[in-house]
Structure formats: C-alpha cells, structure tokens
Design a protein around this motif. Structure first.
Motif, PDB file in Angstrom:
ATOM      1  N   ILE A   1       0.828  -1.208   0.000  1.00  0.00           N
ATOM      2  CA  ILE A   1       0.000   0.000   0.000  1.00  0.00           C
ATOM      3  C   ILE A   1       0.863   1.260   0.000  1.00  0.00           C
ATOM      4  O   ILE A   1       0.588   2.227  -0.740  1.00  0.00           O
ATOM      5  CB  ILE A   1      -0.960  -0.026   1.218  1.00  0.00           C
ATOM      6  N   LYS A   2       1.918   1.266   0.808  1.00  0.00           N
ATOM      7  CA  LYS A   2       2.815   2.436   0.850  1.00  0.00           C
ATOM      8  C   LYS A   2       3.464   2.690  -0.509  1.00  0.00           C
ATOM      9  O   LYS A   2       3.634   3.843  -0.921  1.00  0.00           O
ATOM     10  CB  LYS A   2       3.890   2.226   1.912  1.00  0.00           C
ATOM     11  N   ASN A   3       3.847   1.602  -1.194  1.00  0.00           N
ATOM     12  CA  ASN A   3       4.445   1.759  -2.521  1.00  0.00           C
ATOM     13  C   ASN A   3       3.480   2.433  -3.489  1.00  0.00           C
ATOM     14  O   ASN A   3       3.874   3.304  -4.279  1.00  0.00           O
ATOM     15  CB  ASN A   3       4.870   0.397  -3.077  1.00  0.00           C
ATOM     16  N   PHE A   4       2.221   2.042  -3.438  1.00  0.00           N
ATOM     17  CA  PHE A   4       1.231   2.660  -4.325  1.00  0.00           C
ATOM     18  C   PHE A   4       0.975   4.115  -3.933  1.00  0.00           C
ATOM     19  O   PHE A   4       0.844   4.992  -4.796  1.00  0.00           O
ATOM     20  CB  PHE A   4      -0.085   1.876  -4.293  1.00  0.00           C
ATOM     21  N   LYS A   5       0.933   4.373  -2.627  1.00  0.00           N
ATOM     22  CA  LYS A   5       0.623   5.737  -2.178  1.00  0.00           C
ATOM     23  C   LYS A   5       1.692   6.731  -2.618  1.00  0.00           C
ATOM     24  O   LYS A   5       1.397   7.904  -2.895  1.00  0.00           O
ATOM     25  CB  LYS A   5       0.452   5.764  -0.658  1.00  0.00           C
ATOM     26  N   LYS A   6       2.955   6.280  -2.712  1.00  0.00           N
ATOM     27  CA  LYS A   6       4.040   7.155  -3.179  1.00  0.00           C
ATOM     28  C   LYS A   6       3.743   7.738  -4.544  1.00  0.00           C
ATOM     29  O   LYS A   6       4.212   8.816  -4.899  1.00  0.00           O
ATOM     30  CB  LYS A   6       5.354   6.358  -3.270  1.00  0.00           C
ATOM     31  N   TYR A   7       2.966   6.996  -5.352  1.00  0.00           N
ATOM     32  CA  TYR A   7       2.708   7.407  -6.733  1.00  0.00           C
ATOM     33  C   TYR A   7       1.298   7.977  -6.924  1.00  0.00           C
ATOM     34  O   TYR A   7       0.796   8.050  -8.045  1.00  0.00           O
ATOM     35  CB  TYR A   7       2.942   6.225  -7.668  1.00  0.00           C
ATOM     36  N   GLY A   8       0.667   8.370  -5.817  1.00  0.00           N
ATOM     37  CA  GLY A   8      -0.608   9.072  -5.916  1.00  0.00           C
ATOM     38  C   GLY A   8      -1.851   8.215  -5.772  1.00  0.00           C
ATOM     39  O   GLY A   8      -2.964   8.728  -5.896  1.00  0.00           O
ATOM     40  N   PHE A   9      -1.680   6.925  -5.507  1.00  0.00           N
ATOM     41  CA  PHE A   9      -2.836   6.036  -5.321  1.00  0.00           C
ATOM     42  C   PHE A   9      -3.158   5.933  -3.827  1.00  0.00           C
ATOM     43  O   PHE A   9      -2.287   5.606  -3.027  1.00  0.00           O
ATOM     44  CB  PHE A   9      -2.538   4.635  -5.860  1.00  0.00           C
ATOM     45  N   ASN A  10      -4.410   6.195  -3.471  1.00  0.00           N
ATOM     46  CA  ASN A  10      -4.772   6.062  -2.060  1.00  0.00           C
ATOM     47  C   ASN A  10      -6.165   5.474  -1.869  1.00  0.00           C
ATOM     48  O   ASN A  10      -6.728   5.530  -0.778  1.00  0.00           O
ATOM     49  CB  ASN A  10      -4.667   7.410  -1.348  1.00  0.00           C
ATOM     50  N   ASN A  11      -6.746   4.919  -2.919  1.00  0.00           N
ATOM     51  CA  ASN A  11      -8.039   4.242  -2.812  1.00  0.00           C
ATOM     52  C   ASN A  11      -7.827   2.739  -2.982  1.00  0.00           C
ATOM     53  O   ASN A  11      -7.409   2.299  -4.063  1.00  0.00           O
ATOM     54  CB  ASN A  11      -9.013   4.760  -3.877  1.00  0.00           C
ATOM     55  N   PHE A  12      -8.106   1.984  -1.932  1.00  0.00           N
ATOM     56  CA  PHE A  12      -7.787   0.560  -1.936  1.00  0.00           C
ATOM     57  C   PHE A  12      -9.025  -0.281  -1.641  1.00  0.00           C
ATOM     58  O   PHE A  12      -9.816   0.039  -0.745  1.00  0.00           O
ATOM     59  CB  PHE A  12      -6.706   0.256  -0.885  1.00  0.00           C
ATOM     60  N   LEU A  13      -9.169  -1.344  -2.422  1.00  0.00           N
ATOM     61  CA  LEU A  13     -10.148  -2.394  -2.144  1.00  0.00           C
ATOM     62  C   LEU A  13      -9.351  -3.648  -1.795  1.00  0.00           C
ATOM     63  O   LEU A  13      -8.468  -4.047  -2.550  1.00  0.00           O
ATOM     64  CB  LEU A  13     -11.032  -2.652  -3.360  1.00  0.00           C
ATOM     65  N   ILE A  14      -9.658  -4.250  -0.659  1.00  0.00           N
ATOM     66  CA  ILE A  14      -8.937  -5.445  -0.224  1.00  0.00           C
ATOM     67  C   ILE A  14      -9.917  -6.587  -0.098  1.00  0.00           C
ATOM     68  O   ILE A  14     -10.868  -6.525   0.697  1.00  0.00           O
ATOM     69  CB  ILE A  14      -8.221  -5.210   1.125  1.00  0.00           C
ATOM     70  N   SER A  15      -9.720  -7.624  -0.913  1.00  0.00           N
ATOM     71  CA  SER A  15     -10.588  -8.803  -0.808  1.00  0.00           C
ATOM     72  C   SER A  15     -10.040  -9.708   0.288  1.00  0.00           C
ATOM     73  O   SER A  15      -8.848 -10.006   0.334  1.00  0.00           O
ATOM     74  CB  SER A  15     -10.661  -9.550  -2.140  1.00  0.00           C
ATOM     75  N   VAL A  16     -10.921 -10.134   1.187  1.00  0.00           N
ATOM     76  CA  VAL A  16     -10.514 -10.940   2.339  1.00  0.00           C
ATOM     77  C   VAL A  16     -11.398 -12.176   2.453  1.00  0.00           C
ATOM     78  O   VAL A  16     -12.534 -12.197   2.005  1.00  0.00           O
ATOM     79  CB  VAL A  16     -10.564 -10.130   3.653  1.00  0.00           C
ATOM     80  N   ASN A  17     -10.827 -13.196   3.090  1.00  0.00           N
ATOM     81  CA  ASN A  17     -11.564 -14.415   3.393  1.00  0.00           C
ATOM     82  C   ASN A  17     -10.945 -15.060   4.625  1.00  0.00           C
ATOM     83  O   ASN A  17     -11.450 -14.943   5.726  1.00  0.00           O
ATOM     84  CB  ASN A  17     -11.563 -15.366   2.186  1.00  0.00           C
ATOM     85  N   TYR A  18      -9.789 -15.682   4.445  1.00  0.00           N
ATOM     86  CA  TYR A  18      -9.106 -16.377   5.540  1.00  0.00           C
ATOM     87  C   TYR A  18      -8.598 -15.369   6.582  1.00  0.00           C
ATOM     88  O   TYR A  18      -7.904 -14.420   6.248  1.00  0.00           O
ATOM     89  CB  TYR A  18      -7.934 -17.177   4.962  1.00  0.00           C
ATOM     90  N   LYS A  19      -9.015 -15.572   7.831  1.00  0.00           N
ATOM     91  CA  LYS A  19      -8.646 -14.677   8.938  1.00  0.00           C
ATOM     92  C   LYS A  19      -8.942 -13.216   8.599  1.00  0.00           C
ATOM     93  O   LYS A  19      -8.157 -12.293   8.899  1.00  0.00           O
ATOM     94  CB  LYS A  19      -7.180 -14.872   9.333  1.00  0.00           C
ATOM     95  N   ALA A  20     -10.100 -12.990   8.001  1.00  0.00           N
ATOM     96  CA  ALA A  20     -10.466 -11.652   7.522  1.00  0.00           C
ATOM     97  C   ALA A  20     -10.535 -10.629   8.652  1.00  0.00           C
ATOM     98  O   ALA A  20     -10.100  -9.480   8.488  1.00  0.00           O
ATOM     99  CB  ALA A  20     -11.811 -11.715   6.798  1.00  0.00           C
ATOM    100  N   GLU A  21     -11.061 -11.027   9.821  1.00  0.00           N
ATOM    101  CA  GLU A  21     -11.245 -10.076  10.908  1.00  0.00           C
ATOM    102  C   GLU A  21      -9.919  -9.548  11.435  1.00  0.00           C
ATOM    103  O   GLU A  21      -9.825  -8.397  11.868  1.00  0.00           O
ATOM    104  CB  GLU A  21     -12.066 -10.719  12.038  1.00  0.00           C
ATOM    105  N   ILE A  22      -8.888 -10.382  11.416  1.00  0.00           N
ATOM    106  CA  ILE A  22      -7.570  -9.935  11.885  1.00  0.00           C
ATOM    107  C   ILE A  22      -7.028  -8.840  10.957  1.00  0.00           C
ATOM    108  O   ILE A  22      -6.454  -7.848  11.407  1.00  0.00           O
ATOM    109  CB  ILE A  22      -6.584 -11.123  11.955  1.00  0.00           C
ATOM    110  N   ILE A  23      -7.220  -9.036   9.643  1.00  0.00           N
ATOM    111  CA  ILE A  23      -6.763  -8.029   8.675  1.00  0.00           C
ATOM    112  C   ILE A  23      -7.527  -6.722   8.871  1.00  0.00           C
ATOM    113  O   ILE A  23      -6.941  -5.629   8.892  1.00  0.00           O
ATOM    114  CB  ILE A  23      -6.931  -8.546   7.233  1.00  0.00           C
TER     115      ILE A  23
END
Length: 352
Positions: A160-182
């Motif tokens: 995420i930090k790598n993307f943010k350096k280049y102006g990206f700050n909108n993220f969709l994260i698909s989760v399943n396994y241990k989703a609540e911890i993430i």
C-alpha cells in the motif's frame, strides 16, 4: 567506492550482463563508461523495457540501448543535483570530475526534502488478500499472509505504501481467511489510507472477487497480489496502459536463470549439442495488472477464476492485453525462500 563500482559497466558489456548487474545492486541504475572510464550513458529499467518491446537481443552491447544523454553534475556543482532529480524524476545523480569520470553518487534518499510529488488519483488498487498462504505454513496458521512482517511493517502495508508514493490512495482489499484480523489491523489507520473490504464467502481464485466489487470499479484500476513486492513507478505503469489503449496490462519481470546442469540437445537418440549450465532470460508474471472495468463482465458470478484465465479469455473476446516489462527488484513473499531473501534485501536497503 564499492557502491560506485557496483553501478559501473563497460560499453561493450552485453545487455544480459547488465540485467544481472541491475538485479544485484539496489540503486536500479548502471553508469556506462568507455575505455577511459568516462561516463557516456546510463541504463535503467526504462531502457531495458524499450529493448524488450523493440525485440532487441540481450546479446547486444549495452551501448545499443543506453541513454546517451545522462544526467550528472560536476564536482563543485552538487547543489544542482536536487533540481535535476525533481525535473527528470531520477533517484541517482553521478558526480563527475573534469575528465568525466564518476567520483561520487548523490541519492535522492539522502536529500530528505527532495521528492517528486505525483498527482492524486481516483483509481482503485484492488489487493487480493483472501488466500490461506499455505506455502508459508506454519506461519500462516497464526497470522494471515498479508500481515506477515517485513521488518516492522506487514507485507500488505508495504504494498500500500508503494502505491501511495505514486498518488494512489483508494484501496479495495478482498478478504476471506482470517479476515477479521486483517480488518482489525487497519482499524486505526494512522496513515489515512482509503480502504474498503470485499469479503469472499468462498475462495474465488486470483480474479473472481473482482466481480464482488463491480459497482465500485467504474474506471481503470490496478490489481495486485498481496504477496508480491515490486519497485516500479506505478504512475508510469498507468500511463503506459492508457497510451497503448490496452484493456489489460500485465507487469512482467525480466528474470535471468541459470540451469545448474549440462543440458543435452537430442534428436532421434543422437547427441546434437551439449551446453554446460546455460543461462536463459524469461519475462515472468509479476502478479500486478492494470484492467479496464469491462473485463469484469467476463467473470462468472460466485465462481472461482484465476487471473491468467481471465486474461486469456479477454484475448478470445478481442480485448487488447499488453505487457509492461520491467527489470526491477521483485519478490514473491508467498514462499519461504523468497521471504527470507526479501528480509535480507530490506535490511540492506532500509536497515530494518
């Protein structure tokens, strides 16, 4: 002095040798010198990419593809380096003596106030983080793979930090396994990332969960696996995708591999040739893609599909699928050996 030696390359050296040297140094630049050790050019990831796209053989000398107008400063003019870095978006400026020999390197990371500001983008970055990470057992019995640390930072936040350096700050994260911890990890979110989670009820492969975000993905977006770290300019990647009018662009990493055995060429039971420990160059799938929203229509509802299958299906339907070749450092952190290599690399670069 060792750092300078690591980036110097003779003009007659082959491109395949330059590839190996680029991968071995952390600066991602080579300085091409002539027989008098004078600077005559530079080689970067962009030069390698243009060589691949123009079908230049890796057995050609680097002088064929080098940038013949390198950016540099003379000794005593070091204050000009900052302006050159910002104007030309370069991270390393060589310092030359009066004979144009390299005597020092100025790095952007050492000029703390120097940084090129990329425009903010509305495009989403979709991170596939729902897998079990079985290749990292028993680690992933406790932690979900996206939260495995690189130093003090989980893999997914490094991405995420790598993307943010280049102006990206909108993220969709698909989760399943241990989703609540993430989700809990990003609950406080002190760095201000704009994150939404997409929950897979079933494992949908490396592309299936895009269907669940169809209402959000209305413009060009980037997809990344959650276990790959790559050092590329994502702003340039997006520009390349648009310039080539692609519906999909795959990031491909140029890898040099040596077979540790003698290879025999056989025809009708007779020896044709024998090559001792040959080396080959491949372009491998980096696990990062740029996609247009219309490709989501090709994804079946609630069924697993992997990204390679989606891309090949896209070609069958007449969509243009391009490749963005890079020679940058790339790590598949989803396997133990590469995870250890990644830790070693970041220790050298960041002192983690």
């Amino acid at each position: 002095m060792e750092r300078i030696k690591s980036v110097l390359i003779k003009k007659e050296s082959l491109i395949k040798e330059a590839l190996k040297q680029l991968n071995e140094n952390t600066l991602q630049i080579l300085l091409v010198i002539d027989d008098s050790s004078k600077l005559i050019g530079t080689i970067t990831d962009g030069d390698i990419r243009r060589a691949i796209l123009n079908n230049v053989s890796f057995d050609e000398p680097v002088s064929k593809i080098m940038n013949k107008s390198p950016k540099f400063v003379y000794i005593g003019e070091e204050e000009k380096a900052k302006e050159l870095m910002i104007k030309h978006k370069v991270k390393t400026i060589p310092v030359l003596d009066k004979e144009k020999r390299v005597i020092d390197l100025i790095l952007m990371e050492n000029l703390l106030e120097t940084r090129y500001e990329y425009p903010e983008k509305s495009n989403y970055v979709f991170i596939m983080a729902g897998g079990k990470g079985t290749r990292l057992d028993p680690f992933t019995k406790i932690l979900p793979k996206p939260l495995i640390p690189i130093g003090d930072t989980p893999i997914i936040e490094v991405i995420i930090k790598n993307f943010k350096k280049y102006g990206f700050n909108n993220f969709l994260i698909s989760v399943n396994y241990k989703a609540e911890i993430i989700k809990l990890y990003f609950l406080e979110n002190p760095n201000g990332y704009n994150i939404d989670f997409i929950h897979e009820k079933d494992f949908l492969g490396t592309a299936g969960s895009l269907k669940l975000a169809e209402e959000k993905l209305k413009e060009t977006f980037i997809v990344s696996n959650c276990d790959v770290i790559i050092d590329i300019d994502f702003d340039e990647l997006l520009k390349y995708h648009r310039k080539n009018n692609n519906q999909a662009t795959v990031v491909g990493v140029v890898k040099n591999m040596q077979i540790p055995y003698g290879v025999i060429d056989v025809n009708n039971g007779e020896l044709v040739n024998m090559i001792e420990k040959p080396e080959y160059n491949f372009v491998i799938n980096a696990g990062v893609y740029v996609l247009e929203p219309e490709l989501i229509n090709l994804i079946p509802q609630d069924k697993a599909i992997n990204m390679p299958d989606l891309l090949l299906k896209s070609k069958e339907f007449g969509y243009k699928v391009g490749v963005y070749p890079v020679s940058s450092r790339w790590f598949d952190v989803g396997q133990w050996e590469e995870y250890k290599n990644t830790l070693e690399y970041f220790k050298k670069v960041d002192g983690i």
